[in-house]
Each structure stands twice: as structure tokens, then as C-alpha cells.
Motif scaffolding. Structure first.
Motif, PDB file in Angstrom:
ATOM      1  N   GLY A 277       0.815  -1.202   0.000  1.00 32.03           N
ATOM      2  CA  GLY A 277       0.000   0.000   0.000  1.00 32.03           C
ATOM      3  C   GLY A 277       0.852   1.257   0.000  1.00 32.03           C
ATOM      4  N   ASP A 278       0.197   2.391   0.273  1.00 33.42           N
ATOM      5  CA  ASP A 278       0.895   3.674   0.258  1.00 33.42           C
ATOM      6  C   ASP A 278       1.921   3.790   1.385  1.00 33.42           C
ATOM      7  N   GLY A 279       1.746   3.043   2.472  1.00 32.93           N
ATOM      8  CA  GLY A 279       2.666   3.140   3.600  1.00 32.93           C
ATOM      9  C   GLY A 279       4.078   2.730   3.246  1.00 32.93           C
ATOM     10  N   LEU A 280       4.240   1.672   2.452  1.00 32.86           N
ATOM     11  CA  LEU A 280       5.573   1.226   2.071  1.00 32.86           C
ATOM     12  C   LEU A 280       6.207   2.185   1.077  1.00 32.86           C
ATOM     13  N   PHE A 281       5.391   2.784   0.213  1.00 34.90           N
ATOM     14  CA  PHE A 281       5.919   3.790  -0.710  1.00 34.90           C
ATOM     15  C   PHE A 281       6.454   4.986   0.080  1.00 34.90           C
ATOM     16  N   TYR A 282       5.766   5.352   1.151  1.00 33.26           N
ATOM     17  CA  TYR A 282       6.219   6.433   2.026  1.00 33.26           C
ATOM     18  C   TYR A 282       7.602   6.114   2.601  1.00 33.26           C
ATOM     19  N   GLU A 283       7.814   4.860   2.993  1.00 33.33           N
ATOM     20  CA  GLU A 283       9.123   4.465   3.511  1.00 33.33           C
ATOM     21  C   GLU A 283      10.199   4.594   2.442  1.00 33.33           C
ATOM     22  N   VAL A 284       9.906   4.130   1.236  1.00 32.92           N
ATOM     23  CA  VAL A 284      10.899   4.176   0.157  1.00 32.92           C
ATOM     24  C   VAL A 284      11.255   5.619  -0.182  1.00 32.92           C
ATOM     25  N   GLY A 309      -1.912  -3.572  -1.075  1.00 33.09           N
ATOM     26  CA  GLY A 309      -2.313  -3.215   0.277  1.00 33.09           C
ATOM     27  C   GLY A 309      -3.722  -2.679   0.327  1.00 33.09           C
ATOM     28  N   SER A 310      -4.026  -1.987   1.443  1.00 33.44           N
ATOM     29  CA  SER A 310      -5.378  -1.459   1.638  1.00 33.44           C
ATOM     30  C   SER A 310      -5.486  -0.010   1.187  1.00 33.44           C
ATOM     31  N   GLY A 311      -4.416   0.772   1.364  1.00 28.01           N
ATOM     32  CA  GLY A 311      -4.438   2.161   0.915  1.00 28.01           C
ATOM     33  C   GLY A 311      -3.756   2.295  -0.419  1.00 28.01           C
ATOM     34  N   ASN A 312      -4.517   2.522  -1.476  1.00 29.72           N
ATOM     35  CA  ASN A 312      -3.977   2.489  -2.839  1.00 29.72           C
ATOM     36  C   ASN A 312      -4.255   3.789  -3.593  1.00 29.72           C
ATOM     37  N   THR A 650      -2.200  13.392  10.155  1.00 26.25           N
ATOM     38  CA  THR A 650      -1.726  12.272   9.339  1.00 26.25           C
ATOM     39  C   THR A 650      -0.917  12.797   8.163  1.00 26.25           C
ATOM     40  N   ILE A 651       0.099  12.035   7.790  1.00 27.68           N
ATOM     41  CA  ILE A 651       0.881  12.288   6.585  1.00 27.68           C
ATOM     42  C   ILE A 651       0.862  11.004   5.767  1.00 27.68           C
ATOM     43  N   ASP A 652       0.292  11.071   4.583  1.00 30.60           N
ATOM     44  CA  ASP A 652       0.141   9.904   3.707  1.00 30.60           C
ATOM     45  C   ASP A 652      -0.570   8.758   4.418  1.00 30.60           C
ATOM     46  N   GLY A 653      -1.551   9.113   5.258  1.00 22.92           N
ATOM     47  CA  GLY A 653      -2.328   8.109   5.958  1.00 22.92           C
ATOM     48  C   GLY A 653      -1.701   7.575   7.222  1.00 22.92           C
ATOM     49  N   GLU A 654      -0.496   8.034   7.572  1.00 20.35           N
ATOM     50  CA  GLU A 654       0.176   7.587   8.785  1.00 20.35           C
ATOM     51  C   GLU A 654       0.092   8.675   9.850  1.00 20.35           C
ATOM     52  N   ARG A 655      -0.210   8.285  11.069  1.00 24.02           N
ATOM     53  CA  ARG A 655      -0.342   9.256  12.153  1.00 24.02           C
ATOM     54  C   ARG A 655       1.025   9.766  12.589  1.00 24.02           C
ATOM     55  N   VAL A 656       1.107  11.072  12.837  1.00 20.96           N
ATOM     56  CA  VAL A 656       2.335  11.697  13.307  1.00 20.96           C
ATOM     57  C   VAL A 656       2.029  12.478  14.575  1.00 20.96           C
ATOM     58  N   ASP A 657       3.064  12.984  15.239  1.00 20.03           N
ATOM     59  CA  ASP A 657       2.889  13.724  16.478  1.00 20.03           C
ATOM     60  C   ASP A 657       2.039  14.968  16.259  1.00 20.03           C
TER      61      ASP A 657
END
Length: 678
Positions: A277-284, A309-312, A650-657
Motif C-alpha cells: 500500500g501507500d505506507g511502504l511507498f512512504y518508507e521508500v 495493500g489497503s491504501g492504494n 496524518t501524513i500519507d495516511g500515517e499518524r504523526v505527532d
């Protein structure tokens, strides 16, 4: 082969796709010989092939012409002198293979004969059999034919689909298999040359020996990531003759650290594909931006995504940009985009965060959310087991118990949608980013102090010294912690062994070409002086942001607009889709240098908010006329300063501080795999 009145293909091909369509190019006469035509020129090959029709007891002649535009098939029938023609475009052909007959008998084969006379003699000797049936009745005589399998996915506009088409050319103009194979290889090589000339960068990469790096999250797709890859992705890669290294992620931030620390990334790979999904692209993305040579990496390594993944959202946005189908087979269609061999620039947004007196920098490609949508996305994680319905159920709950957040919003509007942002000014000396250090903790901490991108021409920048011998010696110890070549031992495929399907498999790296990887044990040279010199040069070239830092005030004199109050939602998007079914920013483009800031202020009615949420699936949620409560603003940068310490960002669907955040767009910083190219 089963006899058919016209060339047939696999069962997946629709009736509309199997019809032969008119073409304007002239073809050879019926008496043309395959080998003679092959010797004429490699830019254009012409051959005569036959399809046996058992029902009418006749052979149908097919003239096949391979040229830079694609493959023309011209069908001629002697009974009614009717001619049908079809063109398979070179861009629709993803690959081909040649050799002996495959064990699985595929439909769609065309047979080339020595001549019409020889074919008639063979039929006279075996009156009860035709074509392949005649050969079977000739006893144990070996089949000296060579076969060329051509794999194409034809595009259909209404409805937008791609259907698989297989054409099989059988070469038997000689009794010697080697001669027939040489002819098939000539056709095979010519197809690849035409694809390379058409602009397919993948063919160029293949010529240089580079592979694709594929990063797969095995937990994606409800834990079926490996199975989805093997059944839907790997067959297409094989048809396209794409060589690849497959890395299985084993823990969070594995992909980010792998991409950041791999020193031979550009020398070994032609691109990076994320199968998740989009989460792994964020890591790359953040792994690339953490490299000392991130400018070169962003320029030379296009990124692709296959939605396992689920977020596409990104996969859907790229398909929308290319006018390519997405449903009903998103993995297949996304894989076809990744093997097309073209790339298009894409914007990246630099994000600054502060939390508890700590400053973070990270990079985003999809969206930044504060308020309603971010709440629904994160809080519905507790209902993940029910699938996509969790968003609907949680949206209803949030509408009933509607929240408002107080804070300040600053944004720098774009003067016009066509205006290009000015290049980043030359940077003054600054502290070197700690990109080469291994980091742990939250994604924000790992992205801390990363180098800032420069939306300008990077051709003058020089990365680390291009000393290949030093780099190769320096690479070995770093590769060992990731590389794990797939053994050729057949015992690994036994049930309950350490196999592909094993749920407890420890293997993390798979290669498309068999064989054990060899590594040098040469000692590493001391290159600290070189690194220090490169760091010093890099230090002088680190660009600075065009906007003030997060701790600095923003002035209205510089064009900043400011409002303070209560907000239901502030959501920034820079792709068309936030998810496969969320058409959030219809006007967005991959490389327009714009952030679409959607603001929903307190006081909006629940019925209006419900219509907004329902309209996101088709892009009708944004108001056509000025609205006091819902507004969309194209901006170059923005800042959010929320009041209080409770809320969700959230940034790209991931929660941040949770805390102050600002973002700035850098146009065309990376390249993504598309079918259209630049």
C-alpha cells in the motif's frame, strides 16, 4: 492446435479484441518465404503463416508483418476473397519468448510452412489429419519447429479495460531446429528493438544488465502479499522478460533503511517497485531522501507501485493520469504500468513538524490531514477486520458526534494554475544532514535532519566520488544483512518447509535468475577522507527552503493568508485520489506544483457534510460556487498551528505527532513509472 477460421487467442481475450481490424500498410504476396523476408531487413519482418480450419477443410493464410508500429496480421480466405487485418501496437506488446513448444497448449498459434506446395503434399500423405493432427499421426518424428510467443494486453476504451492477447508464431521452414530457432530469435530480437526505439526505458535498462528492485510487504492484502505477487505479478514480469530482485520486508521501516543504506542502488537497479500500500511507498521515498546522493537517486530511479495493500491512492492516481484501467484487476493493471518502461516527474512535499521542542523533516507524496478525514482514517483502525466498510461506519459516528478543532491556518496561494515556481535560491553553508547515520524510533525521528530537495536542475551537482572499485568494496558488508538468494535446492519447495508459501518463512530476498549470489571478501578501504570531502561539498549545496522555518513568523507582505478559528477539517492533497474509491482532488496533476487545500470551517451543516463525504467517490464533493463553510484553495505551501494537545495529524495516511506542521511543494522531484512518459 484447434482449427479456427481466424487466428484465435487465449480464452481471456474478448470477442471485440479478437476481431481483425483494417490497416493501411501493404503486406507481402502469398508466395513470400519467411527466411527470405527475415534476411531483407530487421526493421520490418514479413512471414506467411497458416491456420488450419477443420470444419471447412482448408487452410487460412495469415500474412504477419512486424514493423516499428507493431504487428500487422492480414487474413486472406480463398473462398470469398475477404481480407481482414489487425494491428497489435508495439506499446501494447509487453514481451515475447521463443524456443520449443510450451507444455501448456495455448490457443492463438500461427504456423509457417515451407511453401503451399509442401503443405499440400503433407496433407495428401495424411488425408485424415491436418496441421498439428497430421504431425501427431506421423509417429514419433521429432518436432523441429521453433515457437515465438507474443504477449500483448490490448486496451479497450468502453469500458476501460485491458485484455490479454497471445499470438504464437510457429516457424518450421527448415528441417533443422537450429535454423528455425534462429528465425524465431530474429523476430524476438526485433520486437525488443522496436520497443526500445519507442521509448521504453525498460529495454535500455535490460541492455545494461540492471534489474528492478521490488519491495514486498508480506502482510499486505490481508496477509496474502506473497500469494498475490506470485499469482498475479510474477507471471506478467516473466512475460515482459523483466529481471528483478524481490526483497521481503521483515519489520517496520525495513524498506526505508534498505533504500537509504544500499550503496550500489543506482548501479544495480533500474527502478524500485513497491508491492504494497501507500505506507511502504512512504518508507521508500523517505529512504531515498535520506541518502547522501538523493539527487541522483531521485533522478535515475523511477518509483512504481503495485496495489497489494489497503491504501492504494497513489496507484489509482497514476492509473488516472495515464488513462489506464484500474478495476477490476488493479494488481494486473498496475504491473503493466510498471513494466511499460516510462517515467513521469511527480511532486514531493517537504513537511516540517515540531513536538516537545524537537524538529522533524519528512517527505510526503499523497496528503496531509487534520480533522474529520484523519479522524475517520485512524480511529477506524479498530474495525479493520470488516474491511472498507469501517470507513463508512466511522464516518456516520463522526457525523453524529461532530468535532471542531481550534487553531491557526496559514497558506500561500498559487497565483495561477499554470505558473511555475521559482527555483530554490542558492543555499548558504548549513549543517550537514545526518543521512548516513542509522536511526531508530518513530518515522519522524528517522526523517529528522534529512537533506532538503531543490526543485531546480541538478545536473551541476556531484555526488560521492564515482570510484566503482571503492564502492564495490564498501558495499559487501552492507549487502549481507539484506541479501538472501533463493536456493536452487528443490527441498525448499516441500510442504511445511522454508518455502514461498510458508507462513513462517525466514527468506527475505528472492531473485528472478537462479544461482547463489557471490560476494567478495576483500577488505574495505579506508574512505573516511573521501566521505568527509563529499560531505563538505554537499554542505555547500544543501538548498534552503523558500519559506520561513516553522518557528519563524509568516508575513502577509510575502503573500501569506491567515485565518484563525474552529475547523472541522483541513486536508491537503497533491494527487487525484486519496484511496482507490476517493476522488478527492480532481484538478490535481502529478507534476503541477500545487497543493489542493480543502478547508471545512465550523458551522457547516451535517447534511452538507454528509453530501461532501458521499461525493468523494466520484469527485462531486467540492462546491461549484463560493461557499462560506467549504473551500478548496490551490497553494504552494501552508502551515497549521493547532491549539491544545489532543487531535490527529496524518501524513500519507500515517499518524504523526500532534503539533505545528507546515508543508511546501517541490515540483517534479521524483519520477514515477507510467505508460505516458514525460
Amino acid at each position: 492446435m484447434t482449427a479456427n477460421p481466424i487466428p484465435r487467442v487465449e480464452q481471456q481475450e474478448s470477442e471485440a479484441e479478437s476481431q481483425l481490424k483494417p490497416m493501411h500498410a501493404e503486406t507481402a504476396e502469398a508466395e513470400a518465404d519467411v527466411n527470405g523476408a527475415a534476411e531483407a531487413a530487421t526493421d520490418e519482418l514479413i512471414g506467411i503463416f497458416y491456420v488450419e480450419n477443420r470444419r471447412r477443410k482448408q487452410n487460412i493464410k495469415i500474412v504477419v508483418k512486424l514493423c516499428p508500429e507493431g504487428i500487422y496480421l492480414r487474413r486472406e480466405t480463398a473462398q470469398n476473397d475477404h481480407i481482414n487485418e489487425q494491428l497489435i501496437r508495439i506499446d501494447d506488446i509487453i514481451g515475447s519468448s521463443c524456443g520449443q513448444r510450451l507444455k501448456k497448449r495455448a490457443r492463438g498459434g500461427l504456423t509457417s510452412c515451407k511453401s503451399t506446395r509442401n503443405q499440400q503434399q503433407e496433407q495428401h500423405q495424411h488425408p485424415d489429419a491436418e496441421g498439428a493432427g497430421a504431425e501427431e499421426q506421423q509417429g514419433k518424428e521429432a518436432d523441429n519447429s521453433a515457437y515465438l510467443y507474443i504477449y500483448a494486453y490490448l486496451k479497450k476504451e468502453k469500458p476501460l479495460r485491458r485484455g490479454k492477447t497471445l499470438r504464437i508464431l510457429r516457424f518450421r521452414t527448415s528441417d533443422d531446429y537450429a535454423e528455425n530457432l534462429a528465425t524465431a530469435r530474429l523476430w524476438h530480437r526485433t520486437i525488443r528493438e522496436h520497443k526500445q526505439r519507442s521509448g521504453a526505458a525498460g529495454e535500455v535498462a535490460r541492455a545494461t544488465g540492471k534489474k528492478l528492485l521490488i519491495l514486498l510487504n508480506p502482510k499486505s492484502g490481508s496477509g496474502k502479499g506473497r500469494e498475490l505477487f506470485q499469482k498475479q505479478v510474477a507471471p506478467v514480469l516473466r512475460e515482459a522478460e523483466v529481471q528483478y530482485d524481490l526483497q521481503i520486508t521483515t519489520h517496520p521501516n525495513y524498506a526505508q533503511e534498505f533504500v537509504r543504506s544500499r550503496k550500489d542502488l543506482m548501479e544495480r537497479y533500474s527502478g524500485i517497485v513497491v508491492a504494497s500500500g501507500d505506507g511502504l511507498f512512504y518508507e521508500v521515498l523517505n529512504g531515498l531522501m535520506g541518502r547522501m546522493d538523493w539527487r541522483r537517486a531521485c533522478r535515475e530511479l523511477p518509483l512504481g507501485i503495485i496495489p497489494c495493500g489497503s491504501g492504494n491512492g497513489l496507484a489509482k492516481s497514476i492509473a488516472h493520469h495515464c488513462n489506464e484501467p484500474y478495476e477490476p484487476k488493479p494488481i494486473l493493471h498496475a504491473t503493466l504500468i510498471c513494466v511499460a518502461g516510462r517515467a513521469t516527474p511527480m511532486d514531493v512535499v517537504r513537511v516540517e513538524l515540531t513536538h516537545r521542542d524537537r524538529h522533524y523533516v519528512m517527505y510526503s507524496f499523497l496528503s496531509i490531514g487534520w480533522g474529520l478525514i484523519a479522524d475517520i482514517d485512524i480511529e477506524s483502525e479498530s474495525l479493520r477486520s470488516i474491511g472498507a466498510q469501517r470507513f463508512t461506519l466511522w464516518a456516520i459516528r463522526r457525523l453524529i458526534t461532530l468535532r471542531c478543532y481550534r487553531g491557526k491556518l496559514y497558506y500561500l496561494p498559487a497565483k495561477s494554475s499554470t505558473e511555475q515556481p521559482a527555483a530554490a535560491p542558492a543555499a548558504a553553508p548549513a549543517a550537514a544532514p545526518a543521512a548516513a547515520q542509522s536511526t531508530t524510533g518513530t518515522p519522524q525521528e528517522q526523517a529528522n535532519s534529512q537533506a532538503e530537495p531543490q526543485p531546480a536542475d541538478f545536473s551541476e551537482f556531484k555526488d560521492l566520488p564515482d570510484d566503482e572499485d571503492v564502492q564495490l568494496r564498501d558495499n559487501q558488508s552492507d549487502l549481507d544483512q539484506f541479501a538472501d538468494a533463493l536456493s536452487l535446492d528443490r527441498s525448499i519447495y516441500r510442504q511445511n518447509a522454508d518455502s514461498w508459501h510458508s507462513a513462517v518463512s525466514r527468506r527475505t530476498a528472492y531473485y528472478s535468475i537462479g544461482g547463489q549470489s557471490s560476494r567478495s571478501n576483500r577488505s574495505r578501504l579506508n574512505v573516511s577522507q573521501r566521505i568527509e570531502a563529499a560531505n563538505a561539498e554537499f554542505n555547500q549545496l544543501v538548498p534552503v527552503s523558500k519559506i520561513p522555518g516553522l518557528q519563524m513568523p509568516l508575513s502577509a507582505a510575502d503573500g501569506w493568508l491567515h485565518e484563525e478559528g474552529e475547523f472541522v477539517m483541513v486536508h491537503a492533497a497533491y494527487t487525484t485520489h486519496l484511496a482507490s474509491d476517493c476522488y478527492f482532488a480532481p484538478e490535481s496533476r502529478l507534476n503541477d506544483g500545487l497543493i489542493y487545500l480543502v478547508i471545512i470551517r465550523a458551522g457547516v451543516g451535517r447534511s452538507q457534510l454528509l453530501n461532501f463525504l458521499l461525493g468523494m467517490h466520484n469527485g462531486t464533493h467540492l462546491p461549484m460556487e463560493p461557499d462560506p463553510h467549504i473551500q478548496v484553495v490551490p497553494v504552494r505551501a501552508f502551515r497549521i498551528e493547532p491549539c491544545g494537545s489532543h487531535g490527529i495529524l496524518t501524513i500519507d495516511g500515517e499518524r504523526v505527532d500532534y503539533g505545528p506542521i507546515q508543508a511546501e511543494v517541490f515540483p517534479g522531484l521524483i519520477n514515477v513509472m507510467t505508460t505516458t512518459g514525460q
